[in-house]
Design a protein around this motif. Structure first.
Motif, mmCIF file in Angstrom:
data_model
loop_
_atom_site.group_PDB
_atom_site.id
_atom_site.type_symbol
_atom_site.label_atom_id
_atom_site.label_comp_id
_atom_site.label_asym_id
_atom_site.label_seq_id
_atom_site.Cartn_x
_atom_site.Cartn_y
_atom_site.Cartn_z
ATOM 1 N N ASN A 178 89.122 40.494 9.523
ATOM 2 C CA ASN A 178 89.688 41.817 9.444
ATOM 3 C C ASN A 178 89.402 42.283 8.003
ATOM 4 O O ASN A 178 89.678 41.958 6.963
ATOM 5 C CB ASN A 178 91.163 41.604 9.577
ATOM 6 C CG ASN A 178 91.928 42.949 9.609
ATOM 7 O OD1 ASN A 178 91.743 43.843 10.218
ATOM 8 N ND2 ASN A 178 92.721 43.039 8.513
ATOM 9 N N LEU A 179 88.865 43.453 7.779
ATOM 10 C CA LEU A 179 88.568 44.445 6.765
ATOM 11 C C LEU A 179 89.729 45.695 6.980
ATOM 12 O O LEU A 179 90.273 46.026 7.928
ATOM 13 C CB LEU A 179 87.044 45.059 6.929
ATOM 14 C CG LEU A 179 86.201 43.804 6.972
ATOM 15 C CD1 LEU A 179 84.728 44.750 6.910
ATOM 16 C CD2 LEU A 179 86.155 42.907 5.724
ATOM 17 N N SER A 180 90.026 45.908 5.415
ATOM 18 C CA SER A 180 91.175 46.920 5.743
ATOM 19 C C SER A 180 90.950 47.913 4.239
ATOM 20 O O SER A 180 90.200 47.450 3.479
ATOM 21 C CB SER A 180 92.608 46.417 5.359
ATOM 22 O OG SER A 180 92.530 45.455 4.271
ATOM 23 N N GLU A 181 91.423 49.191 4.394
ATOM 24 C CA GLU A 181 91.230 49.914 3.250
ATOM 25 C C GLU A 181 92.337 50.902 3.339
ATOM 26 O O GLU A 181 92.985 51.148 4.206
ATOM 27 C CB GLU A 181 90.059 50.838 3.610
ATOM 28 C CG GLU A 181 88.472 50.377 3.450
ATOM 29 C CD GLU A 181 87.413 51.358 3.621
ATOM 30 O OE1 GLU A 181 87.543 52.436 3.186
ATOM 31 O OE2 GLU A 181 86.407 50.972 4.119
ATOM 32 N N HIS A 225 92.576 49.247 9.480
ATOM 33 C CA HIS A 225 92.058 47.820 9.497
ATOM 34 C C HIS A 225 90.684 48.118 10.717
ATOM 35 O O HIS A 225 90.792 48.806 11.884
ATOM 36 C CB HIS A 225 93.099 46.965 10.246
ATOM 37 C CG HIS A 225 94.122 46.777 9.439
ATOM 38 N ND1 HIS A 225 94.174 45.627 8.598
ATOM 39 C CD2 HIS A 225 95.272 47.484 9.257
ATOM 40 C CE1 HIS A 225 95.236 45.514 7.958
ATOM 41 N NE2 HIS A 225 95.952 46.753 8.180
ATOM 42 N N TYR A 226 89.862 47.289 10.557
ATOM 43 C CA TYR A 226 88.560 47.159 11.455
ATOM 44 C C TYR A 226 87.945 45.961 11.206
ATOM 45 O O TYR A 226 88.033 45.152 10.139
ATOM 46 C CB TYR A 226 87.813 48.435 11.062
ATOM 47 C CG TYR A 226 87.224 48.602 9.789
ATOM 48 C CD1 TYR A 226 86.022 47.991 9.269
ATOM 49 C CD2 TYR A 226 87.933 49.318 9.050
ATOM 50 C CE1 TYR A 226 85.689 48.387 8.097
ATOM 51 C CE2 TYR A 226 87.297 49.443 7.574
ATOM 52 C CZ TYR A 226 86.414 49.042 7.268
ATOM 53 O OH TYR A 226 85.988 49.315 5.854
ATOM 54 N N GLY A 258 84.987 43.184 10.632
ATOM 55 C CA GLY A 258 83.898 42.791 9.857
ATOM 56 C C GLY A 258 82.849 42.497 10.931
ATOM 57 O O GLY A 258 82.756 42.697 12.166
ATOM 58 N N HIS A 276 86.097 34.326 2.829
ATOM 59 C CA HIS A 276 86.180 35.633 2.558
ATOM 60 C C HIS A 276 87.084 35.890 1.436
ATOM 61 O O HIS A 276 88.629 35.397 1.494
ATOM 62 C CB HIS A 276 86.617 36.067 3.939
ATOM 63 C CG HIS A 276 85.353 36.026 4.929
ATOM 64 N ND1 HIS A 276 84.536 37.099 5.107
ATOM 65 C CD2 HIS A 276 85.209 34.843 5.943
ATOM 66 C CE1 HIS A 276 83.536 36.564 6.076
ATOM 67 N NE2 HIS A 276 84.198 35.149 6.602
ATOM 68 N N GLN A 323 89.241 38.446 0.987
ATOM 69 C CA GLN A 323 90.598 38.841 1.312
ATOM 70 C C GLN A 323 91.582 38.060 2.056
ATOM 71 O O GLN A 323 92.690 38.057 1.997
ATOM 72 C CB GLN A 323 90.411 40.060 2.504
ATOM 73 C CG GLN A 323 89.916 39.588 3.975
ATOM 74 C CD GLN A 323 88.544 39.641 3.977
ATOM 75 O OE1 GLN A 323 87.616 39.519 2.839
ATOM 76 N NE2 GLN A 323 87.658 40.044 5.099
ATOM 77 N N TYR A 380 85.417 52.442 10.736
ATOM 78 C CA TYR A 380 84.698 51.153 11.491
ATOM 79 C C TYR A 380 83.189 51.478 11.795
ATOM 80 O O TYR A 380 82.329 50.791 11.435
ATOM 81 C CB TYR A 380 85.372 50.853 12.819
ATOM 82 C CG TYR A 380 84.695 49.930 13.772
ATOM 83 C CD1 TYR A 380 84.192 48.666 13.308
ATOM 84 C CD2 TYR A 380 84.538 50.363 15.097
ATOM 85 C CE1 TYR A 380 83.421 47.797 13.994
ATOM 86 C CE2 TYR A 380 84.050 49.424 15.898
ATOM 87 C CZ TYR A 380 83.321 48.173 15.368
ATOM 88 O OH TYR A 380 82.942 47.389 16.320
ATOM 89 N N SER A 415 80.979 51.323 8.728
ATOM 90 C CA SER A 415 80.950 49.884 8.140
ATOM 91 C C SER A 415 79.595 49.163 8.423
ATOM 92 O O SER A 415 79.179 49.333 9.403
ATOM 93 C CB SER A 415 82.133 49.120 8.532
ATOM 94 O OG SER A 415 82.058 48.631 9.752
#
Length: 453
Positions: free
Chosen positions: A56-59, A67-68, A70, A81, A83, A235, A238
Motif C-alpha cells: 500500500n502506497l500513500s500520499e 492510498h493506492y 504499488g 518496504h 513504509q 494511482y 504512479s
C-alpha cells in the motif's frame, strides 16, 4: 417478618451473584498485566498461482491521505518496504479483544476509588465487566511506538494495509496452506530462542507457545469503490500503475478519525494454532467468544462463519524435514560465527535476520485447516461447552483441508485491486492469553488462495 427475611435473602443473593459475575467475567483477563508482550513482527504474504499482492502506497495532500497499490507481485515481504518499518519498532502487543475489526476492547481494572471496591463487591486489580472496558474505535491503541509504552501495556495491536488482485477470474479468497501436503503456506510461529549451554555453545529452544496460542490475525475488507478522482489520478501516475486494473476497491478510516461504517465491510479471523494450549489440554479446541459491539453495548460475540481455523504448526526435527532442520541450520551457522560476546538478542538478529533474512518457511511444518469451522460451533452448541476434548476433536472437525471452506476473506472481481487491512493481536478472551513477563517475537506468513466457488 417473613417478607423482611425474603427481602434480606434476595439482597444477599443479589450481592453473591454480583461477586460471582465479576469473578466469571474476570477469568480470561485476570492476568492481563502479566500476559505476553510481543515485540518484533515479521510478516510475509503470498498469493500462490492465482493472486497477486502489492504494498500500500500513500500520499498526504492538504490533510487528506490517499492510498493506492504499488507494483503487484506473487508475494509481499513487508520488511523490504520502508513504509512498513514500524513493524520492527512497535511498543509490543498486549491483549485486546475484537469481533469485527472496528471495535477494539481494552480491559479496565478496579482501583481503590471504584464504588464496587468501596462497597466490598470487587477487589482492587480485578478486571471490570466488559461493558466497562474502553472501546477503541479510532485506532488509538494500534501501531504504538516504544514511546507510547504506557497505553501499549493496557492493550495494543498492529495493522498493515496491502492490495490483492485476481488477474485470471472472479475468485473467492481464503487463507491457505498453499501446498496440498501442508508443507508450506500460512503459519504464525514463535522462533526458537538461542540458549547457551555449559560448554559455551548455543542450542535453539522453543518458547512455551503462549503468544502463538493466543495470537489472531484479522482481515477487514471494505469493498466500496474508490471514487475520489485525485486518488485515482495519483494511482494512474504512479510507477506501479497497470491499465488492466482501472478500478480500486477499499476505503478505510485514518488513525484518530471516526470509523467508516459500510455495508461493504467484512471481517474474518484467522486462528493459526487452534489446538495449541500451554495452559490447558494440548490438542483440544477451545471456542473463543471475543468481545463485540451490538446495538449500544459490549457482548460476547458468536464467530460462526467468521473464523478460519488451523491446527498448530511445528519445527520439524532432523529426519522429518525435507531439507536441513532449523536446528541443524543454526548449528552449522554457529560453527562459523564467534558468539562469545553476543547476547541472545544479538544472536537472534544475526541468525534470523541477517543470515536467514527472516525466511523461515522452509523450516516450518504447517498445520492443516479445519475444513468446516461450523462443525466446532455446532458441537459447542449441542453440548453447551466451549471445549472440545482432544480425544473427540478429530471426529468433530471431520476431515482437514488446505483452507477452511465455510469461511472466506473476500470475493474478488477479476482485474479489480482490493485493499485489505490486516490486524495482528493477542486475543484477551483466549484461554491461553497469559504468561508473566516474557518478551516474544513472531513470524507470520500468509498464503492467500483464490477459488472459483
Amino acid at each position: 417478618m417473613n417478607r423482611l427475611i425474603r427481602k434480606l435473602l434476595a439482597a444477599v443473593m443479589a450481592l453473591v451473584l454480583t461477586v460471582v459475575m465479576v469473578v466469571a467475567v474476570s477469568y480470561a483477563w485476570l492476568t492481563l498485566s502479566d500476559a505476553p508482550v510481543l515485540e518484533g513482527i515479521q510478516i510475509s504474504i503470498g498469493g500462490g498461482d492465482t493472486i497477486l499482492i502489492a504494498p500500500n502506497l500513500s500520499e498526504e495532500v492538504d490533510g487528506t491521505v490517499y492510498h493506492y497499490p504499488g507494483r503487484f507481485n506473487g508475494n509481499l515481504i513487508f520488511s523490504q518496504h520502508e513504509q512498513y518499518g514500524y513493524l520492527q519498532d512497535v511498543a509490543g502487543l498486549s491483549p485486546v479483544s475484537t469481533a469485527d475489526g472496528l471495535h477494539w476492547f481494552v480491559a479496565e481494572y478496579y482501583d481503590y476509588n471504584d464504588e464496587a471496591v468501596l462497597n466490598g463487591e470487587a477487589t482492587v486489580g480485578l478486571v471490570k465487566p466488559i461493558d466497562e472496558f474502553f472501546c477503541d474505535t479510532r485506532l488509538f491503541h494500534a501501531n504504538l511506538s516504544p514511546e507510547q509504552s504506557e497505553p501499549a501495556q493496557k492493550g495494543s495491536y498492529v495493522y498493515v494495509d496491502f492490495w490483492v488482485v485476481s488477474p485470471g477470474a472472479d475468485y473467492t479468497l481464503r487463507i491457505s496452506t498453499g501446498e496440498e501436503n501442508g508443507g508450506g503456506g500460512s503459519f504464525l510461529m514463535e522462533p526458537p530462542i538461542p540458549v547457551e549451554g555449559e560448554d559455551g555453545t548455543y542450542t535453539l529452544e522453543e518458547s512455551d507457545g503462549y503468544a502463538a496460542a493466543s495470537a489472531r490475525v484479522g482481515f477487514l475488507v471494505c469493498q466500496d469503490l474508490v471514487v475520489d478522482e485525485k486518488n485515482l489520478d495519483m494511482y494512474r501516475n504512479s510507477a506501479g500503475y497497470n491499465p488492466d486494473y482501472a478500478l480500486l476497491r477499499g476505503v478505510y478510516q485514518q488513525p484518530g478519525a471516526h470509523p467508516l461504517y459500510s455495508e461493504g465491510y467484512r471481517f474474518t479471523v484467522y486462528e493459526p494454532n487452534a489446538d495449541l494450549h500451554p495452559d490447558g489440554e494440548n490438542g483440544a479446541y477451545y471456542l473463543t467468544s471475543p468481545i463485540g459491539y451490538e446495538g449500544d453495548r459490549a457482548v460476547y460475540a458468536d464467530m460462526r462463519g467468521k473464523v478460519a481455523v488451523q491446527l498448530s504448526g511445528r519445527w520439524p526435527e532432523a529426519g522429518e524435514a525435507t531439507g536441513l532442520s532449523l536446528r541443524q541450520t543454526f548449528d552449522m551457522w554457529q560453527i562459523t560465527h564467534d558468539l562469545s560476546d553476543m547476547s541472545s538478542e544479538e544472536i537472534q538478529k544475526s541468525f534470523y535476520g541477517d543470515y536467514l533474512q527472516n525466511h523461515l518457511l522452509p523450516y516450518v511444518g504447517t498445520g492443516r485447516f479445519v475444513q468446516r469451522a461450523d462443525n466446532l460451533y455446532g458441537y459447542g452448541a449441542e453440548h453447551q461447552t466451549d471445549r472440545i476434548p482432544a480425544a473427540e476433536l478429530s471426529a468433530v472437525m471431520g476431515s482437514t483441508a488446505g483452507a477452511t471452506e465455510d469461511t472466506y476473506v473476500v470475493r474478488l472481481e477479476k482485474d479489480v485491486p482490493q485493499r485489505i487491512r490486516m490486524f495482528v493481536w493477542l486475543e484477551g478472551q483466549d484461554v491461553d492469553c497469559r504468561n508473566p513477563g516474557q518478551t516474544l517475537r513472531i513470524v507470520l506468513n500468509i498464503e492467500l488462495a483464490g477459488g472459483r466457488e
